[in-house]
Design a protein around this motif. Structure first.
Motif, short mmCIF file in Angstrom:
data_model
loop_
_atom_site.label_atom_id
_atom_site.label_comp_id
_atom_site.label_asym_id
_atom_site.label_seq_id
_atom_site.Cartn_x
_atom_site.Cartn_y
_atom_site.Cartn_z
N ARG A 131 17.41 36.85 -21.21
CA ARG A 131 18.24 37.50 -22.06
C ARG A 131 19.43 38.33 -21.25
O ARG A 131 20.75 38.33 -21.39
CB ARG A 131 17.79 38.24 -23.15
CG ARG A 131 18.61 38.68 -24.38
CD ARG A 131 17.84 39.25 -25.32
NE ARG A 131 16.73 38.70 -25.82
CZ ARG A 131 15.48 38.78 -25.91
NH1 ARG A 131 15.11 40.00 -25.18
NH2 ARG A 131 14.50 38.26 -26.15
N ARG A 132 18.56 39.17 -20.31
CA ARG A 132 19.45 39.99 -19.29
C ARG A 132 20.64 38.96 -18.56
O ARG A 132 21.52 39.65 -18.25
CB ARG A 132 18.62 40.79 -18.56
CG ARG A 132 18.09 41.95 -19.10
CD ARG A 132 17.31 42.94 -18.12
NE ARG A 132 16.53 42.42 -17.10
CZ ARG A 132 15.25 42.16 -17.43
NH1 ARG A 132 14.69 42.71 -18.47
NH2 ARG A 132 14.32 41.64 -16.68
N LEU A 133 20.22 37.97 -18.42
CA LEU A 133 21.01 36.99 -17.49
C LEU A 133 22.23 36.26 -18.20
O LEU A 133 23.14 35.74 -17.71
CB LEU A 133 20.43 35.93 -16.64
CG LEU A 133 19.35 36.43 -15.78
CD1 LEU A 133 18.66 35.51 -14.70
CD2 LEU A 133 20.29 37.11 -14.46
N GLY A 134 22.03 36.44 -19.59
CA GLY A 134 23.18 36.05 -20.55
C GLY A 134 22.76 34.65 -21.17
O GLY A 134 23.56 34.19 -21.85
N PHE A 135 21.40 34.31 -21.09
CA PHE A 135 21.05 32.92 -21.69
C PHE A 135 20.78 33.29 -23.10
O PHE A 135 20.43 34.57 -23.50
CB PHE A 135 19.75 32.49 -21.10
CG PHE A 135 19.71 31.94 -19.85
CD1 PHE A 135 19.88 30.47 -19.60
CD2 PHE A 135 19.79 32.57 -18.56
CE1 PHE A 135 19.80 29.99 -18.52
CE2 PHE A 135 19.67 31.89 -17.50
CZ PHE A 135 19.80 30.55 -17.32
#
Length: 154
Positions: A131-135
């Motif tokens: 989630r933090r990586l934008g997935f």
């Protein structure tokens, strides 16, 4: 420390095969030997794999399905982050994030518009990391019940 992705060679193979996740994480990602066996079992998934290095030390392993014709539910793609493992002694230092960013740069250069991955949606799993990586959730699950997520590559 800068992370690089390097081929697995005769010189580094034993060190890479010896990388391990922390106890309790085995249910979220398979070992390097098991991952390499999976790569051999599914050549149609066009496995591409590298050792993750921090400086001159192997700290992890990454494997993708490289520009493959998707054959759901078994083979997702065309660009699928199949495995990401950071050794228990090296977790929490940003190496996983750097490795994923390098993968993103590589597949984007090949014309990819999105990168897929999947994970076990359980407590202690990698949901927050991705989630933090934008997935974001794709709305689907793979044939093992893992949540499939996507990163749109702008």
């Amino acid at each position: 420390m800068t992370v690089t992705l390097r081929e697995i060679t005769a010189e580094n193979r034993q060190a890479v095969l010896g990388l391990r996740v922390a106890p309790g994480q085995e249910r979220f990602v398979s070992s390097v030997p098991d991952s390499l066996a999976e790569a051999a079992q599914y050549p149609q998934a066009r496995p591409w794999y590298r050792a993750v290095y921090a400086g001159e030390e192997p700290v992890g392993f990454v494997m993708l399905s490289w520009n493959v014709e998707p054959q759901p539910p078994e083979i997702l793609g065309p660009w699928f982050l199949w495995k990401l493992l950071i050794d228990e002694r090296h977790q929490g230092r940003g190496y996983g994030q750097q490795a994923v960013r390098q993968v993103v740069d590589l597949v984007r250069a090949e014309g990819a518009t999105e990168l897929l991955t999947s994970y076990v949606p359980e407590e202690g799993g990698p949901a927050d990391f991705y989630r933090r990586l934008g997935f974001t959730p794709s709305g689907g699950y793979d044939d093992h019940g893992e949540l499939v997520v996507r990163l749109v590559l702008g």
